[in-house]
Design a protein around this motif. Structure first.
Motif, PDB file in Angstrom:
ATOM      1  N   TYR A 180     -10.397  -0.021 -12.151  1.00 17.00           N
ATOM      2  CA  TYR A 180     -10.999   1.304 -12.092  1.00 17.00           C
ATOM      3  C   TYR A 180     -12.107   1.413 -13.146  1.00 17.00           C
ATOM      4  CZ  TYR A 180      -6.885   2.661  -9.339  1.00 17.00           C
ATOM      5  OH  TYR A 180      -5.910   2.745  -8.385  1.00 17.00           O
ATOM      6  N   PRO A 235     -10.721   8.383 -12.979  1.00 18.27           N
ATOM      7  CA  PRO A 235     -11.603   7.229 -12.761  1.00 18.27           C
ATOM      8  C   PRO A 235     -11.843   6.923 -11.283  1.00 18.27           C
ATOM      9  CG  PRO A 235     -10.112   6.776 -14.568  1.00 18.27           C
ATOM     10  CD  PRO A 235      -9.666   8.074 -13.971  1.00 18.27           C
ATOM     11  N   CYS A 271     -14.517   2.609 -16.270  1.00 18.39           N
ATOM     12  CA  CYS A 271     -14.380   3.189 -17.600  1.00 18.39           C
ATOM     13  C   CYS A 271     -15.586   4.088 -17.839  1.00 18.39           C
ATOM     14  CB  CYS A 271     -14.337   2.097 -18.660  1.00 18.39           C
ATOM     15  SG  CYS A 271     -13.042   0.869 -18.437  1.00 18.39           S
TER      16      CYS A 271
END
Length: 266
Positions: A220, A183, A222
């Motif tokens: 972070y 990510p 997705c």
């Protein structure tokens, strides 16, 4: 080996040596990298060092680009500058073999505890990538580069229009050969594109150089897509700033800021 033929941005050659492929090539010079791939490589190093704690999130990372990053093998080094119970500061550097350091990152990591506080998210909604349009990249005199290693879809604006724009970016190839993109890789390889996404002056008549990039994250991303919703401001003396709201399909996740040196082309 000066340039990797791997279907990835970099090929790892030894513990701390990385060979760039043509996908790292930026749009301005055939022998220099776009700053996005090396920025992602430095962020990866911060998270993957041997003593990295798994309960911390990278909340802020500042990149200083002291010289053009060449398409040559790069040596990567990391060190912990400050280590605490809840916060740590980590530094990572890239240096061409036999050369001088070209890029440095300082990352602030904050301890996390899932579901310990209420989640609060604010920011505008951006049209999702499936309803955004693929737009042509501005003219580049070589076939392979960052512009072919990434996929671009615009929720508003385009590379060929001047002004603020919102662009979804997705990696077509991994950051490092043989690895699945993480990510953090996805957001850092995209964040340096804010200036290009929101160009406000004719690239053929002006030089734009961003000697730094700072990215703040509260989480972070997705999924595979990262949106750079960017706007650029420039003073008549030649100093500018590109600001980007960073989104994924779930919503806002952070911001990126680039300082700009702008001048007329000779």
């Amino acid at each position: 080996m000066r340039e990797s033929s791997a279907e990835a941005f970099f090929e790892q050659d030894g513990r701390a040596r990385y060979v760039p492929s043509g996908y790292t090539r930026g749009p301005w010079a055939a022998d220099s990298q776009h700053a996005g791939p090396p920025a992602a490589l430095l962020g990866r190093a911060v998270l993957r060092r041997e003593d990295a704690r798994e309960d911390m999130l990278l909340a802020r990372i500042t990149f200083e680009i002291t010289r053009p990053v060449p398409l040559k093998p790069l040596e990567l080094a990391t060190r912990v500058l400050r280590e605490g119970r809840s916060v740590e500061l980590v530094e990572a550097t890239l240096t061409p073999e036999g050369g001088q350091e070209v890029m440095r990152a300082r990352a602030l990591r904050i301890r996390t505890e899932p579901d310990s506080v209420p989640e609060v998210v604010s920011g505008p909604v951006v049209a999702p990538p499936e309803s955004s349009a693929a737009q042509p990249f501005f003219d580049v005199p070589w076939e392979k580069g960052y512009h072919t290693g990434m996929e671009f879809r615009f929720a508003s604006g385009s590379f060929r229009e001047q002004g603020a724009a919102a662009c979804w970016l997705r990696m077509r190839v991994p950051l490092v050969a043989g690895e699945e993109a993480a990510p953090l890789d996805r957001v850092l390889i995209a964040a340096d594109s804010g200036n290009g996404v929101s160009n406000v002056l004719d690239f053929s008549r002006h030089v734009f150089v961003n000697p730094d990039l700072t990215v703040h994250l509260h989480r972070y991303p997705c999924g595979e897509w990262v949106c750079v919703d960017a706007a650029t401001s420039i003073d008549g003396a030649g100093v500018g700033m590109a600001e980007s709201a960073l989104h994924d399909e779930r919503g806002p996740m952070g911001r990126g800021v680039q300082s700009l040196f702008v001048s007329a082309r000779p």
